[in-house]
Scaffold this active site. Structure first.
Site, PDB file in Angstrom:
ATOM      1  N   HIS A 120       0.826  -1.220   0.000  1.00  0.00           N
ATOM      2  CA  HIS A 120       0.000   0.000   0.000  1.00  0.00           C
ATOM      3  C   HIS A 120       0.849   1.253   0.000  1.00  0.00           C
ATOM      4  O   HIS A 120       2.055   1.223   0.268  1.00  0.00           O
ATOM      5  CB  HIS A 120      -0.912   0.011   1.227  1.00  0.00           C
ATOM      6  N   HIS A 275       4.600   0.023   0.150  1.00  0.00           N
ATOM      7  CA  HIS A 275       5.350  -0.697   1.178  1.00  0.00           C
ATOM      8  C   HIS A 275       4.488  -1.767   1.816  1.00  0.00           C
ATOM      9  O   HIS A 275       3.264  -1.788   1.659  1.00  0.00           O
ATOM     10  CB  HIS A 275       5.936   0.264   2.214  1.00  0.00           C
TER      11      HIS A 275
HETATM   12  C1  OGA Z   1       3.118   2.042   8.249  1.00  0.00           C
HETATM   13  C2  OGA Z   1       3.371   0.659   7.805  1.00  0.00           C
HETATM   14  C3  OGA Z   1       4.856  -1.199   8.136  1.00  0.00           C
HETATM   15  C4  OGA Z   1       5.630  -1.795   9.252  1.00  0.00           C
HETATM   16  O1  OGA Z   1       3.563   2.394   9.354  1.00  0.00           O
HETATM   17  O2  OGA Z   1       2.514   2.804   7.494  1.00  0.00           O
HETATM   18  O3  OGA Z   1       2.845   0.253   6.820  1.00  0.00           O
HETATM   19  O4  OGA Z   1       6.514  -2.633   8.963  1.00  0.00           O
HETATM   20  N1  OGA Z   1       4.243  -0.011   8.567  1.00  0.00           N
HETATM   21  O5  OGA Z   1       5.348  -1.457  10.407  1.00  0.00           O
HETATM   22 MN    MN Z   2       1.839   1.949   5.777  1.00  0.00          MN
END
Ligand code: OGA
Ligand code: MN
Length: 299
Positions: A120, A275
């Site tokens: 996302h 990510h």
């Molecule tokens: C965020 C997210 C991923 C993680 O904080 O937006 O997607 O590894 N985190 O915590």
């Molecule tokens: Mn995120």
């Protein structure tokens, strides 16, 4: 000037800092070594960081032992901050900080335990999606807990012509609730959204390919967490097209995988990357603090 006024103005004035920007041997990302974000940055140092963020899309600031106030102050230099719809996971007295954590205290989760189980871009479900997010490691598991990033600029550039053609000028709908109920950590249900929360996250429409407002690069802007369908084409065609785009957008050659070190703070560009949280064993504690900077309406 009194001695008091002199020392006060000195402590408020930013001083130049010596720091290094070291790009990773990866399709994206760079680490910043020797910068102390607990101190205000000079305009010149800020400009260097801003440019590095545009150049590398992900910055890893090492060894940041900073307070919530300091994280918020640094984040604000890039724009207004966004307050997450899940109010129960905002840090007490600092609603600008959203807690990502699998820790349960007194039977209650202290943060969102399963943020990012699907690829996302943060807040792509808002009219004004996020410019970037800063995520500070507060408590890390001994095993796992990595975060993966994929360059959607590289992805767009490498799309086969027939896919580029199929998405040219197209728009897609994004919704916070698209996969909300799929995102559960074993044993912990996501909180049910109230009518007021649901009203805050109505479905929005964005271009499938956006132009990065600062670099001018074209970027693929759909993601498997929040994008529900492409407008103005038959539903099965939309499903097929999104599946092809998602498969392409997470290919290994576009990915950097971050293995967290104590006191890392990451700052990524949500206009350029998607990510994913790799997750960690259920019995290991992980706690991160996120600030989210508001961006422009995608075009
Ligand atoms: C965020 C997210 C991923 C993680 O904080 O937006 O997607 O590894 N985190 O915590
Ligand atoms: Mn995120």
């Amino acid at each position: 000037m009194s001695a008091f006024a002199t020392s006060l103005s000195l402590s408020l004035d930013a001083l130049p800092q010596q720091f290094e920007i070291k790009p990773f041997a990866a399709p994206l990302g760079a680490e910043i070594i020797g910068l102390d974000l607990s101190k205000p940055l000079t305009e010149a140092d800020f400009k260097r960081i801003h440019q590095a963020h545009l150049d590398h899309a992900l910055l890893v600031f090492r060894n940041q032992q900073i307070t919530p106030e300091q994280q918020i102050a640094f984040s604000r230099r890039f724009g207004d901050l966004q307050i997450h719809v899940l109010k129960q996971f905002l840090l007490a007295d600092h609603p600008e900080i959203f807690i990502i954590s699998n820790i349960i205290e007194n039977g209650q989760p202290i943060g969102l335990g399963d943020a990012g189980k699907f690829w996302h871009s943060d807040l792509s479900y808002k009219e004004l999606p996020s410019l970037g997010s800063m995520l500070l490691a507060i408590e890390l598991p001994e095993e796992g807990g990595d975060t993966l990033f994929a360059s959607q600029q590289r992805v767009y550039a490498s799309l086969p012509e027939h896919l580029k053609k199929a998405i040219e000028g197209r728009r897609a709908a994004h919704s916070y609730t698209a996969r909300y109920d799929d995102e559960v950590v074993v044993g912990v249900q996501r909180p049910k959204l109230t009518p007021a929360q649901l009203a805050e996250v109505k479905s929005v429409v964005h271009p499938v390919v956006r132009t990065h407002p600062e670099t001018g690069e074209k970027v693929l802007f759909v993601n498997e967490n929040f994008t529900t369908h492409i407008l103005d084409i038959p539903e099965d065609e939309s499903r097929q097209l999104l599946a092809e785009l998602f498969a392409h957008s997470a290919r290994a050659e576009f990915i950097y995988r971050h293995q967290w070190q104590p006191h890392d703070m990451l700052f990524w560009d949500n206009r350029a990357l998607v990510h994913l949280a790799a997750g960690c064993p259920l019995d290991q504690r992980r706690r991160m603090h996120r600030t989210t900077i508001q961006g422009d309406a995608p075009f």
